[in-house]
Design a protein around this motif. Structure first.
Motif, PDB file in Angstrom:
ATOM      1  N   GLY A  10       0.807  -1.201   0.000  1.00  0.00           N
ATOM      2  CA  GLY A  10       0.000   0.000   0.000  1.00  0.00           C
ATOM      3  C   GLY A  10       0.843   1.255   0.000  1.00  0.00           C
ATOM      4  O   GLY A  10       0.585   2.177  -0.736  1.00  0.00           O
ATOM      5  N   GLY A  11       1.869   1.280   0.811  1.00  0.00           N
ATOM      6  CA  GLY A  11       2.750   2.431   0.855  1.00  0.00           C
ATOM      7  C   GLY A  11       2.115   3.622   1.540  1.00  0.00           C
ATOM      8  O   GLY A  11       0.973   3.595   1.960  1.00  0.00           O
ATOM      9  N   VAL A  12       2.869   4.673   1.641  1.00  0.00           N
ATOM     10  CA  VAL A  12       2.430   5.903   2.276  1.00  0.00           C
ATOM     11  C   VAL A  12       1.778   6.791   1.220  1.00  0.00           C
ATOM     12  O   VAL A  12       2.308   6.960   0.129  1.00  0.00           O
ATOM     13  CB  VAL A  12       3.636   6.622   2.921  1.00  0.00           C
ATOM     14  N   VAL A  13       0.636   7.348   1.567  1.00  0.00           N
ATOM     15  CA  VAL A  13      -0.059   8.260   0.666  1.00  0.00           C
ATOM     16  C   VAL A  13       0.515   9.649   0.881  1.00  0.00           C
ATOM     17  O   VAL A  13       0.550  10.148   2.005  1.00  0.00           O
ATOM     18  CB  VAL A  13      -1.579   8.251   0.947  1.00  0.00           C
ATOM     19  N   PRO A  14       0.990  10.297  -0.179  1.00  0.00           N
ATOM     20  CA  PRO A  14       1.584  11.629  -0.035  1.00  0.00           C
ATOM     21  C   PRO A  14       0.585  12.657   0.500  1.00  0.00           C
ATOM     22  O   PRO A  14      -0.624  12.516   0.316  1.00  0.00           O
ATOM     23  CB  PRO A  14       1.992  11.998  -1.470  1.00  0.00           C
ATOM     24  N   ARG A  15       1.097  13.678   1.130  1.00  0.00           N
ATOM     25  CA  ARG A  15       0.270  14.762   1.652  1.00  0.00           C
ATOM     26  C   ARG A  15      -0.524  15.377   0.499  1.00  0.00           C
ATOM     27  O   ARG A  15       0.007  15.586  -0.588  1.00  0.00           O
ATOM     28  CB  ARG A  15       1.163  15.817   2.290  1.00  0.00           C
ATOM     29  N   GLY A  16      -1.801  15.651   0.747  1.00  0.00           N
ATOM     30  CA  GLY A  16      -2.661  16.246  -0.272  1.00  0.00           C
ATOM     31  C   GLY A  16      -3.262  15.234  -1.229  1.00  0.00           C
ATOM     32  O   GLY A  16      -3.890  15.593  -2.213  1.00  0.00           O
ATOM     33  N   CYS A  17      -3.065  13.957  -0.926  1.00  0.00           N
ATOM     34  CA  CYS A  17      -3.574  12.886  -1.785  1.00  0.00           C
ATOM     35  C   CYS A  17      -4.423  11.920  -0.968  1.00  0.00           C
ATOM     36  O   CYS A  17      -4.396  11.928   0.254  1.00  0.00           O
ATOM     37  CB  CYS A  17      -2.420  12.127  -2.430  1.00  0.00           C
ATOM     38  N   VAL A  18      -5.173  11.088  -1.680  1.00  0.00           N
ATOM     39  CA  VAL A  18      -6.009  10.072  -1.037  1.00  0.00           C
ATOM     40  C   VAL A  18      -5.939   8.791  -1.865  1.00  0.00           C
ATOM     41  O   VAL A  18      -5.819   8.847  -3.084  1.00  0.00           O
ATOM     42  CB  VAL A  18      -7.464  10.557  -0.890  1.00  0.00           C
ATOM     43  N   ALA A  19      -5.973   7.656  -1.177  1.00  0.00           N
ATOM     44  CA  ALA A  19      -5.966   6.362  -1.857  1.00  0.00           C
ATOM     45  C   ALA A  19      -7.401   5.923  -2.108  1.00  0.00           C
ATOM     46  O   ALA A  19      -8.277   6.100  -1.260  1.00  0.00           O
ATOM     47  CB  ALA A  19      -5.249   5.321  -1.008  1.00  0.00           C
ATOM     48  N   VAL A  33      -5.399   3.250  -6.498  1.00  0.00           N
ATOM     49  CA  VAL A  33      -4.786   4.437  -7.074  1.00  0.00           C
ATOM     50  C   VAL A  33      -4.696   5.515  -6.004  1.00  0.00           C
ATOM     51  O   VAL A  33      -5.424   5.485  -5.012  1.00  0.00           O
ATOM     52  CB  VAL A  33      -5.587   4.979  -8.298  1.00  0.00           C
ATOM     53  N   VAL A  34      -3.796   6.443  -6.205  1.00  0.00           N
ATOM     54  CA  VAL A  34      -3.654   7.592  -5.321  1.00  0.00           C
ATOM     55  C   VAL A  34      -3.871   8.838  -6.180  1.00  0.00           C
ATOM     56  O   VAL A  34      -3.255   8.980  -7.234  1.00  0.00           O
ATOM     57  CB  VAL A  34      -2.248   7.615  -4.671  1.00  0.00           C
ATOM     58  N   VAL A  35      -4.800   9.689  -5.728  1.00  0.00           N
ATOM     59  CA  VAL A  35      -5.116  10.909  -6.475  1.00  0.00           C
ATOM     60  C   VAL A  35      -5.020  12.114  -5.553  1.00  0.00           C
ATOM     61  O   VAL A  35      -5.107  11.987  -4.329  1.00  0.00           O
ATOM     62  CB  VAL A  35      -6.537  10.852  -7.102  1.00  0.00           C
ATOM     63  N   GLU A  36      -4.868  13.268  -6.160  1.00  0.00           N
ATOM     64  CA  GLU A  36      -4.876  14.504  -5.385  1.00  0.00           C
ATOM     65  C   GLU A  36      -6.279  14.725  -4.827  1.00  0.00           C
ATOM     66  O   GLU A  36      -7.277  14.460  -5.500  1.00  0.00           O
ATOM     67  CB  GLU A  36      -4.468  15.674  -6.270  1.00  0.00           C
ATOM     68  N   VAL A  37      -6.376  15.199  -3.595  1.00  0.00           N
ATOM     69  CA  VAL A  37      -7.659  15.390  -2.934  1.00  0.00           C
ATOM     70  C   VAL A  37      -8.583  16.289  -3.756  1.00  0.00           C
ATOM     71  O   VAL A  37      -9.786  16.049  -3.830  1.00  0.00           O
ATOM     72  CB  VAL A  37      -7.454  15.960  -1.506  1.00  0.00           C
ATOM     73  N   ARG A  38      -8.044  17.282  -4.429  1.00  0.00           N
ATOM     74  CA  ARG A  38      -8.878  18.220  -5.193  1.00  0.00           C
ATOM     75  C   ARG A  38      -9.677  17.529  -6.288  1.00  0.00           C
ATOM     76  O   ARG A  38     -10.723  18.003  -6.695  1.00  0.00           O
ATOM     77  CB  ARG A  38      -8.044  19.356  -5.765  1.00  0.00           C
ATOM     78  N   VAL A  39      -9.205  16.373  -6.758  1.00  0.00           N
ATOM     79  CA  VAL A  39      -9.906  15.614  -7.796  1.00  0.00           C
ATOM     80  C   VAL A  39     -11.288  15.169  -7.295  1.00  0.00           C
ATOM     81  O   VAL A  39     -12.234  15.068  -8.064  1.00  0.00           O
ATOM     82  CB  VAL A  39      -9.060  14.394  -8.230  1.00  0.00           C
ATOM     83  N   LEU A  40     -11.403  14.928  -5.992  1.00  0.00           N
ATOM     84  CA  LEU A  40     -12.661  14.431  -5.433  1.00  0.00           C
ATOM     85  C   LEU A  40     -13.794  15.445  -5.546  1.00  0.00           C
ATOM     86  O   LEU A  40     -14.966  15.069  -5.503  1.00  0.00           O
ATOM     87  CB  LEU A  40     -12.470  14.025  -3.975  1.00  0.00           C
ATOM     88  N   GLY A  41     -13.470  16.709  -5.708  1.00  0.00           N
ATOM     89  CA  GLY A  41     -14.487  17.746  -5.836  1.00  0.00           C
ATOM     90  C   GLY A  41     -14.962  17.972  -7.257  1.00  0.00           C
ATOM     91  O   GLY A  41     -15.875  18.765  -7.480  1.00  0.00           O
ATOM     92  N   ASN A  42     -14.376  17.277  -8.211  1.00  0.00           N
ATOM     93  CA  ASN A  42     -14.767  17.440  -9.614  1.00  0.00           C
ATOM     94  C   ASN A  42     -16.082  16.720  -9.886  1.00  0.00           C
ATOM     95  O   ASN A  42     -16.368  15.682  -9.292  1.00  0.00           O
ATOM     96  CB  ASN A  42     -13.666  16.918 -10.531  1.00  0.00           C
ATOM     97  N   PRO A  43     -16.901  17.255 -10.800  1.00  0.00           N
ATOM     98  CA  PRO A  43     -18.254  16.723 -11.013  1.00  0.00           C
ATOM     99  C   PRO A  43     -18.331  15.241 -11.374  1.00  0.00           C
ATOM    100  O   PRO A  43     -19.111  14.492 -10.772  1.00  0.00           O
ATOM    101  CB  PRO A  43     -18.805  17.570 -12.161  1.00  0.00           C
ATOM    102  N   ALA A  79     -12.086  13.920 -18.271  1.00  0.00           N
ATOM    103  CA  ALA A  79     -13.207  14.770 -18.682  1.00  0.00           C
ATOM    104  C   ALA A  79     -13.315  15.992 -17.774  1.00  0.00           C
ATOM    105  O   ALA A  79     -13.559  17.109 -18.242  1.00  0.00           O
ATOM    106  CB  ALA A  79     -14.507  13.970 -18.673  1.00  0.00           C
ATOM    107  N   ASP A  80     -13.143  15.785 -16.467  1.00  0.00           N
ATOM    108  CA  ASP A  80     -13.177  16.918 -15.540  1.00  0.00           C
ATOM    109  C   ASP A  80     -12.026  17.877 -15.815  1.00  0.00           C
ATOM    110  O   ASP A  80     -12.201  19.093 -15.767  1.00  0.00           O
ATOM    111  CB  ASP A  80     -13.127  16.429 -14.088  1.00  0.00           C
ATOM    112  N   GLY A  86      -8.122  22.017 -19.075  1.00  0.00           N
ATOM    113  CA  GLY A  86      -6.938  21.212 -19.345  1.00  0.00           C
ATOM    114  C   GLY A  86      -6.003  21.006 -18.181  1.00  0.00           C
ATOM    115  O   GLY A  86      -4.934  20.445 -18.340  1.00  0.00           O
ATOM    116  N   ALA A  87      -6.398  21.453 -16.975  1.00  0.00           N
ATOM    117  CA  ALA A  87      -5.541  21.209 -15.813  1.00  0.00           C
ATOM    118  C   ALA A  87      -5.432  19.707 -15.599  1.00  0.00           C
ATOM    119  O   ALA A  87      -6.422  19.015 -15.532  1.00  0.00           O
ATOM    120  CB  ALA A  87      -6.131  21.873 -14.570  1.00  0.00           C
ATOM    121  N   ARG A  88      -4.221  19.200 -15.547  1.00  0.00           N
ATOM    122  CA  ARG A  88      -4.019  17.752 -15.422  1.00  0.00           C
ATOM    123  C   ARG A  88      -3.879  17.365 -13.970  1.00  0.00           C
ATOM    124  O   ARG A  88      -3.248  18.050 -13.193  1.00  0.00           O
ATOM    125  CB  ARG A  88      -2.782  17.338 -16.203  1.00  0.00           C
TER     126      ARG A  88
END
Length: 100
Positions: A10-19, A33-43, A79-80, A86-88
């Motif tokens: 599993g490893g350590v999830v970096p700050r500002g991210c969520v598994a 997968v590990v994504v940036e927390v801000r991704v969770l607010g996308n529609p 898509a979000d 185009g912010a990746r």
């Protein structure tokens, strides 16, 4: 979007991210997968999280399970990002360590 295999569990999830644990159709392999927390607010990702709440409830323990394939999740994030100009967002693929 960056997908990258990471050796080790599993490893350590970096700050500002969520598994997240992407749980596709029955018989599909689960993918962590590990994504940036801000991704969770996308529609579109939000729609997937609502689907997770309906299917698994709000009291999940451990890694948040999302009922979709890795491809479906990747498409939602892309898509979000396109809708936002185009912010990746970076998505890191990690091996699952859960027992089936």
């Amino acid at each position: 979007m960056g997908w990258r295999r990471n050796g080790g569990g599993g490893g350590v999830v970096p700050r500002g991210c969520v598994a997240l644990l992407l749980v596709g159709a029955e018989g599909d392999e689960e993918e962590r997968v590990v994504v940036e927390v801000r991704v969770l607010g996308n529609p579109r990702v939000g729609e997937l999280l609502e689907k997770a709440a309906r299917e698994f409830g709000y009291d999940q323990e451990g890694v948040l399970r999302v009922p979709c394939s890795a491809g479906e999740f990747r498409q939602a994030v892309a898509a979000d990002a396109a809708a936002a100009g185009g912010a990746r967002s970076r998505i890191v693929r990690r091996p699952t360590t859960t027992a089936h």
